[in-house]
Scaffold this motif. Structure first.
Motif, mmCIF file in Angstrom:
data_model
loop_
_atom_site.group_PDB
_atom_site.id
_atom_site.type_symbol
_atom_site.label_atom_id
_atom_site.label_comp_id
_atom_site.label_asym_id
_atom_site.label_seq_id
_atom_site.Cartn_x
_atom_site.Cartn_y
_atom_site.Cartn_z
ATOM 1 N N UNK A 142 0.831 -1.211 0.000
ATOM 2 C CA UNK A 142 0.000 0.000 0.000
ATOM 3 C C UNK A 142 0.862 1.256 0.000
ATOM 4 N N UNK A 143 2.100 1.127 0.475
ATOM 5 C CA UNK A 143 3.022 2.268 0.498
ATOM 6 C C UNK A 143 3.882 2.340 -0.767
ATOM 7 N N UNK A 144 3.617 1.424 -1.708
ATOM 8 C CA UNK A 144 4.305 1.481 -2.990
ATOM 9 C C UNK A 144 5.510 0.582 -3.134
ATOM 10 N N UNK A 145 5.773 -0.257 -2.138
ATOM 11 C CA UNK A 145 6.934 -1.138 -2.202
ATOM 12 C C UNK A 145 6.632 -2.422 -2.974
ATOM 13 N N UNK A 146 7.657 -2.931 -3.667
ATOM 14 C CA UNK A 146 7.531 -4.198 -4.389
ATOM 15 C C UNK A 146 7.881 -5.349 -3.457
ATOM 16 N N UNK A 147 7.120 -6.439 -3.574
ATOM 17 C CA UNK A 147 7.377 -7.639 -2.767
ATOM 18 C C UNK A 147 7.736 -8.784 -3.708
ATOM 19 N N UNK A 148 8.946 -9.301 -3.553
ATOM 20 C CA UNK A 148 9.410 -10.436 -4.352
ATOM 21 C C UNK A 148 8.589 -11.660 -3.962
ATOM 22 N N UNK A 149 8.245 -12.485 -4.952
ATOM 23 C CA UNK A 149 7.384 -13.653 -4.739
ATOM 24 C C UNK A 149 7.758 -14.425 -3.470
ATOM 25 N N UNK A 150 6.763 -14.725 -2.665
ATOM 26 C CA UNK A 150 6.965 -15.425 -1.400
ATOM 27 C C UNK A 150 7.028 -16.932 -1.644
ATOM 28 N N UNK A 151 8.067 -17.570 -1.108
ATOM 29 C CA UNK A 151 8.252 -19.015 -1.253
ATOM 30 C C UNK A 151 8.683 -19.608 0.086
ATOM 31 N N UNK A 152 8.430 -20.891 0.284
ATOM 32 C CA UNK A 152 8.903 -21.523 1.523
ATOM 33 C C UNK A 152 10.414 -21.705 1.498
ATOM 34 N N UNK A 153 11.060 -21.467 2.616
ATOM 35 C CA UNK A 153 12.494 -21.695 2.741
ATOM 36 C C UNK A 153 12.751 -22.633 3.908
ATOM 37 N N UNK A 154 13.763 -23.476 3.782
ATOM 38 C CA UNK A 154 14.070 -24.476 4.809
ATOM 39 C C UNK A 154 12.819 -25.318 5.085
ATOM 40 N N UNK A 155 12.467 -26.106 4.080
ATOM 41 C CA UNK A 155 11.209 -26.847 4.126
ATOM 42 C C UNK A 155 11.423 -28.243 3.524
ATOM 43 N N UNK A 156 10.679 -29.264 3.965
ATOM 44 C CA UNK A 156 10.807 -30.602 3.367
ATOM 45 C C UNK A 156 10.418 -30.618 1.894
ATOM 46 N N UNK A 157 10.846 -31.674 1.203
ATOM 47 C CA UNK A 157 10.599 -31.804 -0.237
ATOM 48 C C UNK A 157 9.694 -33.002 -0.507
ATOM 49 N N UNK A 158 8.635 -32.783 -1.300
ATOM 50 C CA UNK A 158 7.764 -33.879 -1.719
ATOM 51 C C UNK A 158 8.400 -34.598 -2.915
ATOM 52 N N UNK A 159 8.292 -35.928 -2.928
ATOM 53 C CA UNK A 159 8.923 -36.751 -3.963
ATOM 54 C C UNK A 159 7.857 -37.486 -4.774
ATOM 55 N N UNK A 160 8.074 -37.594 -6.093
ATOM 56 C CA UNK A 160 7.108 -38.226 -6.988
ATOM 57 C C UNK A 160 7.036 -39.742 -6.804
ATOM 58 N N UNK A 161 8.184 -40.376 -6.607
ATOM 59 C CA UNK A 161 8.222 -41.833 -6.528
ATOM 60 C C UNK A 161 7.371 -42.344 -5.357
ATOM 61 N N UNK A 162 6.361 -43.150 -5.667
ATOM 62 C CA UNK A 162 5.440 -43.632 -4.646
ATOM 63 C C UNK A 162 6.081 -44.564 -3.633
ATOM 64 N N UNK A 163 7.114 -45.299 -4.050
ATOM 65 C CA UNK A 163 7.730 -46.272 -3.141
ATOM 66 C C UNK A 163 8.451 -45.600 -1.963
ATOM 67 N N UNK A 164 8.615 -44.274 -2.034
ATOM 68 C CA UNK A 164 9.313 -43.566 -0.957
ATOM 69 C C UNK A 164 8.567 -43.741 0.379
#
Length: 418
Positions: free
Chosen positions: A186-208
């Protein structure tokens, strides 16, 4: 000299340090901290598993190197208030510190609450007031810059300077719900896209899923990242060594969390392969000696042999995935089967599906663009009298005390200049 009113929005580590700095460095400052929760430092109390990894005992170059996003932006700040200064601050107020593996600095008591106590006691001794249950609705400006703050309850506070230290969007239950982004936009500042940091990773392989709950004290992880939009560009390689935990959705643990902060900018626009060496202390040649050359007793089962170098539950799960009978004798396995085992132990290939949500992340990646902040003062380049501190800025680091140091440093510098 006329008294100035400085308002700090947010009573987390960055905000509390900003208020301390503002009150100590100018006796003419009236400092108010606004906190929307009923207590201060809710997220601080969770850090380091409740032990509070306040900083890391490394040099400034390492502080910057271990900052994943916009590390160089912090160079001036660290020259003003670095990890040595922070440790002296706490020790001068009676908090004993200890240094653990990897340079991690904790209170000797292993209690995050002792860190918070020092911060709150220092604020009180400096005459700083914290207004709890006070959520900011809007920051008002005029031709001279900051003028006043409107709260959700419609109370209005006149202010000469405002320091935004509202945190990011990780751990929303602690109050980090992204309020600051709305306010600064609202004050005119740009916000770089918000993403999770230091977070677990989901894996495609079902056998995991069959490996769920298995943890490894040491792994070598290599991520190869290929840009989909630039197929001719050389793939980027990210490497990390450390503990890993298999979960029902994928992988977690310190090594994975650190890698995630590098992957979060590529996860949706790149082809990524994750290759894990789950026995980094056993060479390929040593595995060949065991499985191919039959270095161990030939009548041993594959299960018993592999259980000498791996957790038993991991051996069971891995052999199931590879469709190998765990009771098969070492003397009866073929060269092809041996190679299959060796390949999966040294180069287990996984495909990331996504990162877990930001509500599960330790920190927020993204935030107010550093291009719009003076790195020497933490002042807004767009609005006179506006300053920023902590996780709301587009700066984030790996685990090990670096993110808290960034919060304390930017808070101190913002308070010094507000």
């Amino acid at each position: 000299m006329k008294e100035r009113t400085i308002v700090v929005v947010g009573a987390g580590p960055a905000g509390l340090m900003a208020a301390i700095s503002a009150s100590q460095n100018n006796n003419n400052n009236r400092v108010i901290v606004l906190e929307k929760n009923s207590e201060a430092g809710k997220k601080l109390l969770l850090t380091g598993g409740g032990r509070c990894n306040v900083t890391n005992n490394c040099n400034v170059d390492q502080l910057i190197k271990n900052t994943v996003t916009n590390g160089k932006f912090l160079f001036s700040c660290f020259n003003i208030f670095n990890n040595d200064d922070l440790m002296k601050f706490f020790e001068n107020y009676g908090l004993k510190l200890k240094i653990e593996e990897g340079g991690k600095v904790f209170p000797t008591s292993d209690k995050a609450r002792d860190v918070l106590y020092i911060l709150l006691e220092t604020l009180e001794s400096n005459g700083v007031k914290i207004w709890y249950d006070s959520e900011v609705e809007k920051i008002n400006i005029n031709e001279n810059g900051i003028s006043e703050i409107t709260l959700r309850n419609k109370n209005i506070i006149k202010a000469d300077s405002v320091i935004i230290a509202t945190g990011g969007m990780s751990y929303p239950k602690t109050g980090s719900t992204g309020d600051g982004y709305r306010i600064v936009k609202e004050l005119g500042h740009a916000v770089v896209d918000i993403k999770p940091g230091l977070v677990p990773i989901e894996i495609k392989e079902g056998w995991i899923k069959s490996l769920m709950g298995i943890s490894l004290e040491s792994t070598n992880i290599v991520c190869n990242v290929k840009d989909i939009e630039k197929p001719n560009k050389k793939p980027k390689t990210i490497k990390w060594t450390g503990p890993l935990i298999f979960t029902h959705y994928g992988i977690s643990g310190p090594a994975v969390l650190n890698i995630s902060s590098y992957l979060n900018k590529h996860i949706n626009n790149s082809i990524i392969d994750i290759i894990i060496d789950i026995v980094p202390n056993v060479s390929e040649q040593e595995l060949e000696n065991i499985l191919v050359s039959k270095e161990f007793e030939k009548n041993e089962t594959i299960f018993k042999t592999l259980s000498k170098i791996l957790p038993k539950n991991l051996v069971t799960a891995l052999l199931d995935v590879l469709e190998l009978n765990k009771d098969k004798k070492l003397s009866d396995i073929s060269k092809e089967e041996s190679n299959k085992i060796i390949t999966n132990l040294k180069t287990l290939k996984l495909t990331p599906k996504d990162l877990r949500s930001i509500s599960e992340a330790i920190i927020t990646s993204g935030g107010i663009s550093t291009k719009e902040i003076d790195p020497k003062t933490m002042a807004s380049k767009l609005v006179e009298g506006l300053y920023f501190a902590g996780e709301i800025i587009d700066v984030d680091a790996i685990t090990g005390g670096y993110n808290l140091q960034i919060a304390f440093t930017t808070g101190y510098v913002a308070g010094l200049n507000a």
